[in-house]
Motif scaffolding. Structure first.
Motif, PDB file in Angstrom:
ATOM      1  N   LEU A 211      62.879   2.228  20.390  1.00 12.90           N
ATOM      2  CA  LEU A 211      61.554   1.756  21.093  1.00 12.90           C
ATOM      3  C   LEU A 211      60.398   2.608  20.508  1.00 12.90           C
ATOM      4  CD1 LEU A 211      62.300   1.211  24.914  1.00 12.90           C
ATOM      5  CD2 LEU A 211      62.497  -0.300  22.798  1.00 12.90           C
ATOM      6  N   PRO A 214      58.626   2.685  15.244  1.00 11.04           N
ATOM      7  CA  PRO A 214      57.480   2.775  14.485  1.00 11.04           C
ATOM      8  C   PRO A 214      56.736   4.093  14.178  1.00 11.04           C
ATOM      9  CG  PRO A 214      57.783   0.898  15.780  1.00 11.04           C
ATOM     10  CD  PRO A 214      58.614   1.787  16.212  1.00 11.04           C
ATOM     11  N   LEU A 218      56.376   6.453  11.067  1.00 13.71           N
ATOM     12  CA  LEU A 218      55.290   6.682  10.749  1.00 13.71           C
ATOM     13  C   LEU A 218      54.899   8.343  10.375  1.00 13.71           C
ATOM     14  CD1 LEU A 218      52.094   5.839  10.467  1.00 13.71           C
ATOM     15  CD2 LEU A 218      51.807   6.294  12.768  1.00 13.71           C
ATOM     16  N   VAL A 310      39.715   7.553  11.419  1.00 13.88           N
ATOM     17  CA  VAL A 310      41.067   8.117  11.057  1.00 13.88           C
ATOM     18  C   VAL A 310      41.315   8.578   9.473  1.00 13.88           C
ATOM     19  CG1 VAL A 310      43.544   7.245  10.834  1.00 13.88           C
ATOM     20  CG2 VAL A 310      42.149   6.374  12.619  1.00 13.88           C
ATOM     21  N   TYR A 341      44.073   7.877   4.438  1.00 15.46           N
ATOM     22  CA  TYR A 341      44.173   7.278   5.792  1.00 15.46           C
ATOM     23  C   TYR A 341      45.492   7.520   6.313  1.00 15.46           C
ATOM     24  CZ  TYR A 341      44.867   3.454   9.234  1.00 15.46           C
ATOM     25  OH  TYR A 341      45.207   2.777  10.444  1.00 15.46           O
ATOM     26  N   LEU A 345      46.413   9.770   9.800  1.00 14.03           N
ATOM     27  CA  LEU A 345      47.325   9.164  10.790  1.00 14.03           C
ATOM     28  C   LEU A 345      48.289  10.253  11.493  1.00 14.03           C
ATOM     29  CD1 LEU A 345      48.628   5.643   9.661  1.00 14.03           C
ATOM     30  CD2 LEU A 345      47.140   6.221  11.653  1.00 14.03           C
ATOM     31  N   LEU A 355      44.694   8.089  22.208  1.00 14.95           N
ATOM     32  CA  LEU A 355      45.515   8.213  20.929  1.00 14.95           C
ATOM     33  C   LEU A 355      46.309   9.496  20.982  1.00 14.95           C
ATOM     34  CD1 LEU A 355      46.547   6.172  18.957  1.00 14.95           C
ATOM     35  CD2 LEU A 355      44.377   6.539  17.493  1.00 14.95           C
ATOM     36  N   LEU A 358      48.896   9.903  23.400  1.00 18.73           N
ATOM     37  CA  LEU A 358      49.820   8.985  23.344  1.00 18.73           C
ATOM     38  C   LEU A 358      50.769   9.678  21.946  1.00 18.73           C
ATOM     39  CD1 LEU A 358      48.395   5.465  23.049  1.00 18.73           C
ATOM     40  CD2 LEU A 358      50.164   6.314  24.764  1.00 18.73           C
ATOM     41  N   TYR A 359      50.129  10.273  21.187  1.00 18.93           N
ATOM     42  CA  TYR A 359      50.819  11.087  20.187  1.00 18.93           C
ATOM     43  C   TYR A 359      51.508  12.494  20.607  1.00 18.93           C
ATOM     44  CZ  TYR A 359      49.088   9.312  15.630  1.00 18.93           C
ATOM     45  OH  TYR A 359      48.744   8.816  14.571  1.00 18.93           O
ATOM     46  N   PHE A 362      54.763  10.675  22.712  1.00 18.96           N
ATOM     47  CA  PHE A 362      55.731  10.230  21.702  1.00 18.96           C
ATOM     48  C   PHE A 362      56.293  11.319  20.705  1.00 18.96           C
ATOM     49  CE2 PHE A 362      56.337   5.697  21.955  1.00 18.96           C
ATOM     50  CZ  PHE A 362      55.081   5.308  22.988  1.00 18.96           C
TER      51      PHE A 362
ATOM     52  N   MET B   1      37.412   1.937  23.518  1.00 19.53           N
ATOM     53  CA  MET B   1      38.116   0.890  24.029  1.00 19.53           C
ATOM     54  C   MET B   1      37.924   0.719  25.650  1.00 19.53           C
ATOM     55  SD  MET B   1      42.214  -0.084  23.970  1.00 19.53           S
ATOM     56  CE  MET B   1      42.726  -1.578  24.207  1.00 19.53           C
ATOM     57  N   PHE B   6      42.013  -2.123  28.013  1.00 21.04           N
ATOM     58  CA  PHE B   6      43.078  -1.335  28.026  1.00 21.04           C
ATOM     59  C   PHE B   6      44.139  -1.715  28.954  1.00 21.04           C
ATOM     60  CE2 PHE B   6      45.893   2.310  27.714  1.00 21.04           C
ATOM     61  CZ  PHE B   6      46.092   2.700  29.125  1.00 21.04           C
ATOM     62  N   SER B  66      39.278  -1.718  18.965  1.00 23.80           N
ATOM     63  CA  SER B  66      39.224  -0.619  18.289  1.00 23.80           C
ATOM     64  C   SER B  66      38.860  -0.384  16.940  1.00 23.80           C
ATOM     65  CB  SER B  66      40.418   0.305  18.741  1.00 23.80           C
ATOM     66  OG  SER B  66      40.513   0.518  20.160  1.00 23.80           O
ATOM     67  N   ALA B  68      40.141  -1.717  12.953  1.00 28.35           N
ATOM     68  CA  ALA B  68      41.597  -1.725  12.195  1.00 28.35           C
ATOM     69  C   ALA B  68      42.113  -0.178  12.215  1.00 28.35           C
ATOM     70  CB  ALA B  68      41.628  -2.270  11.011  1.00 28.35           C
ATOM     71  N   SER B  69      41.096   0.630  12.051  1.00 30.25           N
ATOM     72  CA  SER B  69      41.512   2.180  11.710  1.00 30.25           C
ATOM     73  C   SER B  69      42.140   2.687  12.727  1.00 30.25           C
ATOM     74  CB  SER B  69      40.097   2.641  11.292  1.00 30.25           C
ATOM     75  OG  SER B  69      40.454   4.054  10.853  1.00 30.25           O
ATOM     76  N   PHE B  70      41.542   2.341  13.981  1.00 30.53           N
ATOM     77  CA  PHE B  70      42.224   3.244  15.289  1.00 30.53           C
ATOM     78  C   PHE B  70      43.006   2.224  15.636  1.00 30.53           C
ATOM     79  CE2 PHE B  70      40.373   7.288  15.601  1.00 30.53           C
ATOM     80  CZ  PHE B  70      39.063   7.218  15.524  1.00 30.53           C
ATOM     81  N   VAL B  72      45.531   0.043  14.567  1.00 28.80           N
ATOM     82  CA  VAL B  72      46.975  -0.003  14.170  1.00 28.80           C
ATOM     83  C   VAL B  72      47.808   1.092  14.955  1.00 28.80           C
ATOM     84  CG1 VAL B  72      48.639   0.646  12.238  1.00 28.80           C
ATOM     85  CG2 VAL B  72      46.343  -1.021  11.881  1.00 28.80           C
ATOM     86  N   PRO B  73      47.370   2.379  14.709  1.00 32.50           N
ATOM     87  CA  PRO B  73      48.297   3.361  15.704  1.00 32.50           C
ATOM     88  C   PRO B  73      48.116   3.226  17.076  1.00 32.50           C
ATOM     89  CG  PRO B  73      46.492   4.463  14.944  1.00 32.50           C
ATOM     90  CD  PRO B  73      46.271   3.180  14.338  1.00 32.50           C
ATOM     91  N   LEU B  74      47.173   2.749  17.542  1.00 27.51           N
ATOM     92  CA  LEU B  74      47.261   2.508  19.067  1.00 27.51           C
ATOM     93  C   LEU B  74      47.838   1.465  19.478  1.00 27.51           C
ATOM     94  CD1 LEU B  74      45.199   3.842  21.253  1.00 27.51           C
ATOM     95  CD2 LEU B  74      43.469   2.309  20.891  1.00 27.51           C
ATOM     96  N   ILE B  76      50.725   0.154  17.876  1.00 24.50           N
ATOM     97  CA  ILE B  76      52.111   0.628  17.906  1.00 24.50           C
ATOM     98  C   ILE B  76      52.410   1.400  18.879  1.00 24.50           C
ATOM     99  CG2 ILE B  76      53.587   2.299  16.451  1.00 24.50           C
ATOM    100  CD1 ILE B  76      52.181   1.679  14.107  1.00 24.50           C
ATOM    101  N   LEU B  77      51.735   2.377  19.439  1.00 29.10           N
ATOM    102  CA  LEU B  77      51.994   3.118  20.558  1.00 29.10           C
ATOM    103  C   LEU B  77      51.838   2.423  22.040  1.00 29.10           C
ATOM    104  CD1 LEU B  77      50.402   6.589  19.486  1.00 29.10           C
ATOM    105  CD2 LEU B  77      52.721   6.048  19.261  1.00 29.10           C
ATOM    106  N   LEU B  78      50.867   1.492  22.074  1.00 27.61           N
ATOM    107  CA  LEU B  78      50.824   1.096  23.391  1.00 27.61           C
ATOM    108  C   LEU B  78      51.916  -0.033  23.606  1.00 27.61           C
ATOM    109  CD1 LEU B  78      47.038   0.326  23.864  1.00 27.61           C
ATOM    110  CD2 LEU B  78      48.432   1.866  25.325  1.00 27.61           C
ATOM    111  N   SER B  80      55.020   0.172  22.173  1.00 28.85           N
ATOM    112  CA  SER B  80      55.905   1.017  22.359  1.00 28.85           C
ATOM    113  C   SER B  80      56.199   1.381  23.925  1.00 28.85           C
ATOM    114  CB  SER B  80      56.157   2.175  21.451  1.00 28.85           C
ATOM    115  OG  SER B  80      56.727   1.839  20.114  1.00 28.85           O
ATOM    116  N   GLY B  81      55.159   1.887  24.588  1.00 31.42           N
ATOM    117  CA  GLY B  81      54.822   2.362  25.864  1.00 31.42           C
ATOM    118  C   GLY B  81      55.260   1.190  26.782  1.00 31.42           C
TER     119      GLY B  81
END
Lengths: 529, 104
Positions: A211, A214, A218, A310, A341, A345, A355, A358-359, A362, B1, B6, B66, B68-70, B72-74, B76-78, B80-81
């Motif tokens: 889950l 990614p 990454l 980022v 970039y 990340l 964020l 979340l990091y 995870f 955001m 959210f 947010s 594209a920069s923020f 993408v990682p956001l 992915i993680l949301l 997954s969450g």
């Protein structure tokens, strides 16, 4: 090769990479997770730096006038401006008589010819202008973060190579894990809490891996991408005879010129900062670096903050130090932009609290992934009747490298609050406590088979709670006070420690129950055989 | 955001993952019991498609809010969450997906 043969080969690879590098990977992941909040943990570990930020806009000119004289003859003078996460100014330079004074920046092939860790540091409270006394600790930025990326083995890049190898192993393990997970789609959301034996452990391992795949991919890939120039020296040597330094100067719009060996002054740094902000179209300056300070050929580099983006690209602007005239401002090359970039990340230098949390969460999932993988192997070997001596060693290693490391980290924080402020070599004394605690917990894991898990969770719980209590007692910054004052760096660290203490305590109690074996499905009594 | 965005993202991602999870027989058995019939191919495909659409919607909200920069990682993680949320619900409170029905 048949599908079965291929899968079995990958299962063998996945298993042995995990066994060989699992403990190392856990340490790297754990320290990396803590480093997500390294600056906040620094505020906790360095009470004198819990400053409130500048009362008025911070003046780089006033700082240079006050501290610049000591920098003449130093290869660099670096001013890191106060920020939300670090509410104090940091001045770095090579003092008279230090080894760093002899560094030859222009002739170096290294991308960073003089790492800032080698420079003397002066911290200034921007509200009062007072010099903050030496904190006497490496904190998180000086220990957790460097441990994460070079295991405190920075000499010759050895640590970076070991960490790179572990990162590559992680990537291979992720890919092989997906292939050997036969029922990956049907078991995508599966967690059978009622099962015993290795089944639950494997479900946890799969859940942590699949889950969050990614994220894990990454992190592993971006970590390797940061040091591409180290891991792929041949292309670098072929295209850039000047080494990393030439690569950095060309691809990241850098600038360099040798010193003139003639005296020279420094024009207004504040004006240079203001001009840089105009060129950037907004955004604050993060750092001002004077190369060859006091020399006629001195030049100033102004770096932008990366709080709001980022990509780890600080868009440097270069000025002639004596006249303040702009020397260079150019965008970085397209491939470098992509690399920055990807690096961004991983570094998470940005100011995005959702964020960042979340990091952190995870990252803990990643730690769980590695730990459950090792635990599953031990359970399987016990089930198939592996050698009890090998089992004892494997289990002890798993315990020592997981709960042992967590306990040692808590001991490090306790030491930070307990050791006297004026102790000579205080920073190294804290590290010694960490090492001794980790070694002691490793020995404990060997001697207390079957009980080591619960006892070490108990140790971690007590140490984490003690750290919070000691912070309140030694600094007066109770949780109530820090929350009321809005000091979320310290309050957040305390709250996270308390949450960790509760979870560790629950794990300790849960595992101490007579029916609860640290290896589900394996009776407690059989572990001592 | 914004907080609203959210919340909407989390709900959309959770619902999307839940729809995809409940198209799977083993997960349906956890919720409705062993005797629950397997979904027809068409209905399962429809549910998975709806789930995927909700996930894409969640990602779109994140990227729109947010950048594209923020984003993408956001995203992915949301997502997954949200998947972890559905897994936890199936493991500890599968009845929450029942909505008062004995079988879907």
């Amino acid at each position: 090769m048949s599908d079965q043969g291929g899968r079995e080969a990958l299962r063998w690879l996945h298993t042995w990479l995990g066994l060989a590098l699992g403990s190392l990977l856990f340490a790297i992941f754990w320290m990396g997770t803590l480093a997500v909040f390294d600056r906040e943990i620094d505020r906790w570990m360095m009470p004198a730096t819990r400053a409130s930020g500048p009362a008025a806009p911070f003046s780089a000119d006033a700082t240079w006038q006050r501290f610049g004289a000591q920098a003449t003859g130093s290869p660099l003078w670096v001013l890191t401006l106060p920020s939300d996460r670090e509410p104090f100014a940091r001045i770095q330079f090579a003092p008279n008589g230090s080894e760093a004074r002899a560094a030859r920046i222009d002739s170096s092939r290294k991308g960073i010819p003089l790492p800032r860790e080698r420079l003397a540091i002066v911290l200034v409270d921007p509200a009062t202008g007072a010099v903050i006394p030496d904190p006497g600790t490496k904190g998180a930025t000086g220990f957790f973060f460097p441990f994460h990326w070079h295991l405190m083995l920075g000499q010759g890049g050895i640590g970076q190579w070991i960490v790179g190898l572990a990162g590559l192993a992680m990537l291979i393990s992720i890919i092989s894990g997906v292939i050997i997970h036969r029922d990956i789609f049907t078991q995508f959301f599966t967690l059978r809490t009622g099962k015993r034996g290795g089944r639950l452990t494997l479900d946890l391992h799969n859940a942590a891996g699949v889950l969050a795949m990614p994220f894990h991919a990454l992190i592993a890939f971006s970590g390797l991408a940061i040091f591409y120039f180290l891991y792929f020296p041949a292309p670098l040597d072929a295209t850039h005879p000047g080494g990393e330094r030439q690569l950095f100067l060309e691809s990241r719009a850098g600038y360099s010129r040798p010193q003139a060996n003639q005296p020279g002054g420094v024009a207004s740094l504040d004006k240079m900062i203001a001009e840089s902000q105009t060129l950037w179209g907004g955004g604050a300056a993060a750092r001002v670096t004077i190369t060859h300070p006091g020399d006629a050929n001195a030049y100033v580099e102004v770096n932008r903050t990366v709080d709001d983006r980022v990509p780890n690209d600080s868009r440097p602007v270069y000025f002639d130090a004596a006249t303040g005239s702009r020397l260079k401002f150019a965008g970085i090359r397209p491939i470098a932009t992509a690399q920055r970039y990807i690096a961004g990340l991983h570094f998470i230098g940005f100011d995005h609290w959702l964020l960042r949390w979340l990091y952190f969460i995870f990252g803990l999932v990643g730690c769980g992934l590695i730990a459950t993988g090792a635990l599953f192997w031990v359970q399987r070997q016990k089930k198939v009747g592996g050698s009890s001596r090998v089992m004892a060693l494997a289990e002890a290693l798993t315990v020592a490298s997981t709960t042992g490391l967590i306990g040692a980290t808590c001991a490090y924080l306790v030491a930070n609050r307990v050791l006297p402020a004026g102790l000579a070599g205080r920073a190294n004394a804290e590290l010694l406590v960490f090492v001794v605690a980790w070694a002691g917990l490793a020995i404990h894991a060997l001697l207390r088979r079957g009980r080591a898990w619960s006892e070490q969770w108990g140790f971690a719980a007590l140490a984490a709670f003690a750290a919070v209590a000691l912070n309140a007692v030694t600094t007066g910054d109770t949780l109530f006070r820090t929350i009321s004052a809005g000091d979320w760096a310290v309050a957040g660290t305390d709250l996270t420690l308390l949450a960790g203490a509760l979870i560790s305590g629950w794990a300790c109690i849960r595992l101490r129950r007579p029916s609860a074996s640290p290896l589900p499905g394996v009776a407690l009594e059989s572990l001592s055989q | 955001m914004t907080f609203g965005a959210f919340l909407l993202t989390c709900l959309a991602a959770y619902a999307g993952c839940a729809l995809i999870a409940l198209a799977q027989l083993s997960n349906r058995q956890r919720v409705y019991g062993r005797s629950v019939p397997r979904l027809s191919v068409g209905v399962a495909l429809l549910r998975r498609s709806a789930g995927a659409a909700l996930l894409i919607g969640a990602v779109a909200i994140v990227l729109a809010q947010s950048g594209a920069s923020f984003g993408v990682p956001l995203a992915i993680l949301l997502v997954s969450g949200a998947a972890y949320g559905v897994m936890a619900t199936l493991a500890w409170a599968p009845g929450l997906f029942r909505f008062g029905r004995t079988a879907a």
